[in-house]
Design a protein around this motif. Structure first.
Motif, PDB file in Angstrom:
ATOM      1  N   LEU A  16       0.811  -1.215   0.000  1.00 36.40           N
ATOM      2  CA  LEU A  16       0.000   0.000   0.000  1.00 36.40           C
ATOM      3  C   LEU A  16       0.845   1.266   0.000  1.00 36.40           C
ATOM      4  O   LEU A  16       0.354   2.338  -0.359  1.00 36.40           O
ATOM      5  CB  LEU A  16      -0.938  -0.014   1.218  1.00 36.40           C
ATOM      6  CG  LEU A  16      -2.059  -1.067   1.189  1.00 36.40           C
ATOM      7  CD1 LEU A  16      -2.813  -1.089   2.505  1.00 36.40           C
ATOM      8  CD2 LEU A  16      -3.010  -0.806   0.027  1.00 36.40           C
ATOM      9  N   GLU A  17       2.092   1.139   0.393  1.00 36.53           N
ATOM     10  CA  GLU A  17       3.011   2.283   0.357  1.00 36.53           C
ATOM     11  C   GLU A  17       3.598   2.488  -1.032  1.00 36.53           C
ATOM     12  O   GLU A  17       4.168   3.533  -1.324  1.00 36.53           O
ATOM     13  CB  GLU A  17       4.146   2.075   1.367  1.00 36.53           C
ATOM     14  CG  GLU A  17       3.764   2.362   2.810  1.00 36.53           C
ATOM     15  CD  GLU A  17       3.521   3.846   3.047  1.00 36.53           C
ATOM     16  OE1 GLU A  17       4.510   4.608   3.117  1.00 36.53           O
ATOM     17  OE2 GLU A  17       2.347   4.262   3.135  1.00 36.53           O
ATOM     18  N   ASN A  18       3.461   1.465  -1.875  1.00 35.72           N
ATOM     19  CA  ASN A  18       3.986   1.569  -3.241  1.00 35.72           C
ATOM     20  C   ASN A  18       2.924   2.166  -4.158  1.00 35.72           C
ATOM     21  O   ASN A  18       1.730   1.892  -4.014  1.00 35.72           O
ATOM     22  CB  ASN A  18       4.391   0.195  -3.775  1.00 35.72           C
ATOM     23  CG  ASN A  18       5.448  -0.467  -2.894  1.00 35.72           C
ATOM     24  OD1 ASN A  18       6.313   0.211  -2.330  1.00 35.72           O
ATOM     25  ND2 ASN A  18       5.376  -1.783  -2.772  1.00 35.72           N
ATOM     26  N   GLU A  19       3.348   2.924  -5.109  1.00 39.15           N
ATOM     27  CA  GLU A  19       2.408   3.567  -6.031  1.00 39.15           C
ATOM     28  C   GLU A  19       1.610   2.545  -6.825  1.00 39.15           C
ATOM     29  O   GLU A  19       0.420   2.736  -7.085  1.00 39.15           O
ATOM     30  CB  GLU A  19       3.180   4.495  -6.988  1.00 39.15           C
ATOM     31  CG  GLU A  19       2.254   5.357  -7.845  1.00 39.15           C
ATOM     32  CD  GLU A  19       3.023   6.370  -8.689  1.00 39.15           C
ATOM     33  OE1 GLU A  19       2.461   6.818  -9.697  1.00 39.15           O
ATOM     34  OE2 GLU A  19       4.171   6.703  -8.334  1.00 39.15           O
ATOM     35  N   ASP A  20       2.257   1.433  -7.215  1.00 37.84           N
ATOM     36  CA  ASP A  20       1.567   0.433  -8.038  1.00 37.84           C
ATOM     37  C   ASP A  20       0.778  -0.576  -7.203  1.00 37.84           C
ATOM     38  O   ASP A  20       0.070  -1.417  -7.750  1.00 37.84           O
ATOM     39  CB  ASP A  20       2.559  -0.303  -8.937  1.00 37.84           C
ATOM     40  CG  ASP A  20       3.680  -0.984  -8.136  1.00 37.84           C
ATOM     41  OD1 ASP A  20       3.608  -0.980  -6.886  1.00 37.84           O
ATOM     42  OD2 ASP A  20       4.619  -1.501  -8.756  1.00 37.84           O
ATOM     43  N   LYS A  21       0.900  -0.525  -5.870  1.00 40.96           N
ATOM     44  CA  LYS A  21       0.194  -1.420  -4.946  1.00 40.96           C
ATOM     45  C   LYS A  21       0.493  -2.900  -5.212  1.00 40.96           C
ATOM     46  O   LYS A  21      -0.311  -3.768  -4.892  1.00 40.96           O
ATOM     47  CB  LYS A  21      -1.326  -1.192  -5.011  1.00 40.96           C
ATOM     48  CG  LYS A  21      -1.787   0.228  -4.751  1.00 40.96           C
ATOM     49  CD  LYS A  21      -1.562   0.634  -3.300  1.00 40.96           C
ATOM     50  CE  LYS A  21      -2.222   1.958  -2.975  1.00 40.96           C
ATOM     51  NZ  LYS A  21      -1.614   3.112  -3.685  1.00 40.96           N
ATOM     52  N   VAL A  22       1.641  -3.197  -5.781  1.00 42.47           N
ATOM     53  CA  VAL A  22       2.021  -4.582  -6.082  1.00 42.47           C
ATOM     54  C   VAL A  22       2.748  -5.189  -4.885  1.00 42.47           C
ATOM     55  O   VAL A  22       3.614  -4.552  -4.269  1.00 42.47           O
ATOM     56  CB  VAL A  22       2.915  -4.649  -7.340  1.00 42.47           C
ATOM     57  CG1 VAL A  22       3.467  -6.063  -7.540  1.00 42.47           C
ATOM     58  CG2 VAL A  22       2.117  -4.228  -8.567  1.00 42.47           C
ATOM     59  N   ILE A  23       2.410  -6.441  -4.575  1.00 39.44           N
ATOM     60  CA  ILE A  23       3.042  -7.143  -3.454  1.00 39.44           C
ATOM     61  C   ILE A  23       4.379  -7.696  -3.924  1.00 39.44           C
ATOM     62  O   ILE A  23       4.455  -8.376  -4.957  1.00 39.44           O
ATOM     63  CB  ILE A  23       2.134  -8.278  -2.954  1.00 39.44           C
ATOM     64  CG1 ILE A  23       0.841  -7.668  -2.376  1.00 39.44           C
ATOM     65  CG2 ILE A  23       2.825  -9.119  -1.887  1.00 39.44           C
ATOM     66  CD1 ILE A  23      -0.319  -8.597  -2.328  1.00 39.44           C
ATOM     67  N   ARG A  24       5.437  -7.420  -3.142  1.00 40.74           N
ATOM     68  CA  ARG A  24       6.787  -7.773  -3.562  1.00 40.74           C
ATOM     69  C   ARG A  24       7.336  -8.957  -2.755  1.00 40.74           C
ATOM     70  O   ARG A  24       7.031  -9.108  -1.568  1.00 40.74           O
ATOM     71  CB  ARG A  24       7.716  -6.572  -3.431  1.00 40.74           C
ATOM     72  CG  ARG A  24       7.437  -5.508  -4.512  1.00 40.74           C
ATOM     73  CD  ARG A  24       8.152  -4.196  -4.232  1.00 40.74           C
ATOM     74  NE  ARG A  24       8.140  -3.318  -5.390  1.00 40.74           N
ATOM     75  CZ  ARG A  24       7.058  -2.713  -5.899  1.00 40.74           C
ATOM     76  NH1 ARG A  24       5.880  -2.920  -5.339  1.00 40.74           N
ATOM     77  NH2 ARG A  24       7.161  -1.923  -6.956  1.00 40.74           N
ATOM     78  N   LEU A  25       8.157  -9.735  -3.422  1.00 39.02           N
ATOM     79  CA  LEU A  25       8.760 -10.903  -2.797  1.00 39.02           C
ATOM     80  C   LEU A  25       9.611 -10.510  -1.593  1.00 39.02           C
ATOM     81  O   LEU A  25       9.613 -11.201  -0.576  1.00 39.02           O
ATOM     82  CB  LEU A  25       9.595 -11.659  -3.824  1.00 39.02           C
ATOM     83  CG  LEU A  25      10.335 -12.904  -3.305  1.00 39.02           C
ATOM     84  CD1 LEU A  25       9.345 -13.921  -2.758  1.00 39.02           C
ATOM     85  CD2 LEU A  25      11.193 -13.516  -4.408  1.00 39.02           C
ATOM     86  N   GLU A  26      10.312  -9.405  -1.704  1.00 40.84           N
ATOM     87  CA  GLU A  26      11.205  -8.988  -0.609  1.00 40.84           C
ATOM     88  C   GLU A  26      10.416  -8.696   0.669  1.00 40.84           C
ATOM     89  O   GLU A  26      10.904  -8.932   1.781  1.00 40.84           O
ATOM     90  CB  GLU A  26      12.024  -7.754  -1.028  1.00 40.84           C
ATOM     91  CG  GLU A  26      11.176  -6.523  -1.324  1.00 40.84           C
ATOM     92  CD  GLU A  26      11.991  -5.385  -1.950  1.00 40.84           C
ATOM     93  OE1 GLU A  26      12.175  -4.379  -1.232  1.00 40.84           O
ATOM     94  OE2 GLU A  26      12.408  -5.520  -3.100  1.00 40.84           O
ATOM     95  N   ASP A  27       9.185  -8.184   0.497  1.00 43.25           N
ATOM     96  CA  ASP A  27       8.360  -7.905   1.683  1.00 43.25           C
ATOM     97  C   ASP A  27       7.835  -9.203   2.311  1.00 43.25           C
ATOM     98  O   ASP A  27       7.727  -9.316   3.537  1.00 43.25           O
ATOM     99  CB  ASP A  27       7.194  -6.989   1.312  1.00 43.25           C
ATOM    100  CG  ASP A  27       7.649  -5.596   0.909  1.00 43.25           C
ATOM    101  OD1 ASP A  27       8.651  -5.125   1.486  1.00 43.25           O
ATOM    102  OD2 ASP A  27       7.030  -4.991   0.017  1.00 43.25           O
ATOM    103  N   ILE A  28       7.534 -10.175   1.466  1.00 37.57           N
ATOM    104  CA  ILE A  28       7.130 -11.480   1.990  1.00 37.57           C
ATOM    105  C   ILE A  28       8.283 -12.111   2.756  1.00 37.57           C
ATOM    106  O   ILE A  28       8.103 -12.655   3.854  1.00 37.57           O
ATOM    107  CB  ILE A  28       6.660 -12.400   0.840  1.00 37.57           C
ATOM    108  CG1 ILE A  28       5.334 -11.880   0.265  1.00 37.57           C
ATOM    109  CG2 ILE A  28       6.484 -13.834   1.338  1.00 37.57           C
ATOM    110  CD1 ILE A  28       4.806 -12.679  -0.905  1.00 37.57           C
TER     111      ILE A  28
END
Length: 449
Positions: free
Chosen positions: A422-434
């Motif tokens: 939600l902090e990213n402009e594209d709202k894409v879930i990233r592997l690094e966050d997982i």
């Protein structure tokens, strides 16, 4: 609801008018013993046939006679029309105290008169000792109103007469016969139980087949317990209620399962907060537990005790008075659990910590294991919202196979990755966050990725 409250008001007014006639007759008899009937319950109770109200339904259901109806309305008066009992507030000119024979007490925040067992006997018997002994049976714990926990006599000091206990009506019965709507009890220090609710469904719960089969037995018991105990008369052999142990690592679905059981069967589930049980005031723990169990018995709740080993763990020798009192509290709780005729669930992370003697009390012992790779994959796939976008390099089957996490741990990781997205402009879930979320979950239990 408005109609029901209106019908209740009409019926209660009839009972209040009847009670007022009895009180006036008692007052007249005190001044002139020949002024009326010696048995005040000969004053006819209102005819409730044809009246559609919660009060009249209760009278019919329990087949309450004039004696029980008198007790019920007297106990309700301080909550409905407290001024009706003001006649008992007059003081003895010699002692400047309320007349001893009136009984009654003044509440901490209530200025009016609260009736006691003595008040009941004064109204019905006056100075007639024979009648006093006769009507004292009304206050026996085996009477229908006390047996069904609709009324109770408050606790008194050991050296006091039990008749000095205040005559108390249960809150839910009072709600039912007045507003028609029973209020859910509030969680606080005097009521250490909190209602468990969940927006999830059984489809959101991922468990092995063996666990599902054992849970099915709990459902069947909740569905057929009355038939089992009454129609098949198994109460002569089986102990009341059903006691189940949920054990397994944290986050494996024990609490969620209890909430879902209640949701499916239409039964409220209340979790007992064990940290609030042990009171610094001697006797308060039992009193607070009694409030929970008394209400649970009336409403048929499922009771859920979390972290059961905190109270029911293997005990060492008693070293001081505090230990002795703690053991008394545990003994009291065990007895209430033993006598409870509903479903009691105790949950623990470590089954081996529980006392063996206590373990024998369970009808079911259900293991909630850490999910296997296939089950973890289902949890990962169900956990993300449908509209969420995962970056292409995220491979959920590989993540599920590589990282041993509980269902609760997976939910925590998903929440972390969603918040970061939600902090990213594209709202894409990233592997690094997982991966960062997994690292944090491992860190909680002293592991590394």
């Amino acid at each position: 609801m408005v109609s029901k409250a209106h019908d209740n008001a009409q019926t209660i007014q009839l009972e209040l008018d009847w009670l007022q006639q009895i009180l006036k007759a008692r007052s007249a008899l005190n001044g002139n013993p020949a002024s009326g009937p010696s048995d005040l319950l000969q004053i006819p109770a209102p005819e409730l046939q044809g009246l559609d109200s919660a009060y009249s339904d209760l009278v019919r259901k329990l087949r309450l006679g004039p004696e029980e109806r008198f007790l019920l309305i007297l106990a309700a008066v301080p909550h409905i029309r407290p001024q009706l009992l003001d006649m008992f507030m007059s003081r003895n000119q010699l002692t400047q105290q309320i007349y001893t024979e009136f009984g009654g007490r003044k509440g901490k925040s209530h200025n009016g008169f609260i009736p006691t067992g003595e008040t009941v006997l004064f109204i019905l018997a006056g100075n007639d000792l024979k009648k006093r002994f006769q009507y004292q049976n009304l206050l026996d714990s085996t009477g229908v109103l006390f047996r069904e926990n609709l009324l109770r006599l408050g606790e008194v000091e050991p050296e006091e007469s039990f008749l000095n206990g205040t005559l108390t009506i249960s809150r839910e019965v009072l709600d039912q016969i007045t507003t028609g709507k029973v209020q859910k009890p509030a969680f606080n220090s005097e009521f250490p139980a909190q209602r468990l609710q969940t927006p999830l469904s059984w489809e959101d719960l991922v468990l092995p087949e063996e666990t599902w089969m054992q849970l099915r037995e709990l459902e069947v018991w909740l569905k057929h317990k009355d038939f089992l105990m009454k129609e098949w008369k198994m109460s002569r052999i089986l102990k009341p209620g059903y006691k189940a142990l949920f054990f397994g690592p944290p986050g494996t679905g024990k609490t969620l399962t209890a909430a879902l059981l209640g949701k499916k069967m239409g039964v409220d589930v209340y979790r007992i907060d064990l940290s609030r049980l042990v009171s610094k005031y001697i006797g308060e723990t039992e009193k607070n537990l009694s409030k929970v169990f008394d209400r649970a018995e009336r409403q048929g709740w499922i009771l859920f005790f979390d972290e059961a080993d905190a109270l029911f763990g293997k005990r060492t020798s008693v070293s001081d008075a505090h230990d002795r009192y703690a053991n008394q509290e545990v003994s009291y709780l065990l007895q209430r659990i033993e006598d409870y005729d509903g479903l009691v669930i105790l949950a623990t992370n470590l089954k081996n910590n529980l006392d063996d003697a206590f373990m024998r009390r369970f009808q079911a012992s259900i293991f909630f294991p850490m999910p296997q790779s296939e089950e973890r994959l289902i949890l990962w796939e169900k956990g993300f919202p449908e509209q969420a976008k995962l970056e292409p390099k995220i491979d959920l089957p590989t993540i599920a196979a590589s990282h041993e996490l509980s269902g609760g741990g997976i939910v925590n990781v998903i929440q972390h990755s969603l918040l970061m997205a939600l902090e990213n402009e594209d709202k894409v879930i990233r592997l690094e966050d997982i991966r960062e979320g997994i690292r944090r979950e491992y860190q909680k239990v002293g592991r590394t990725i």
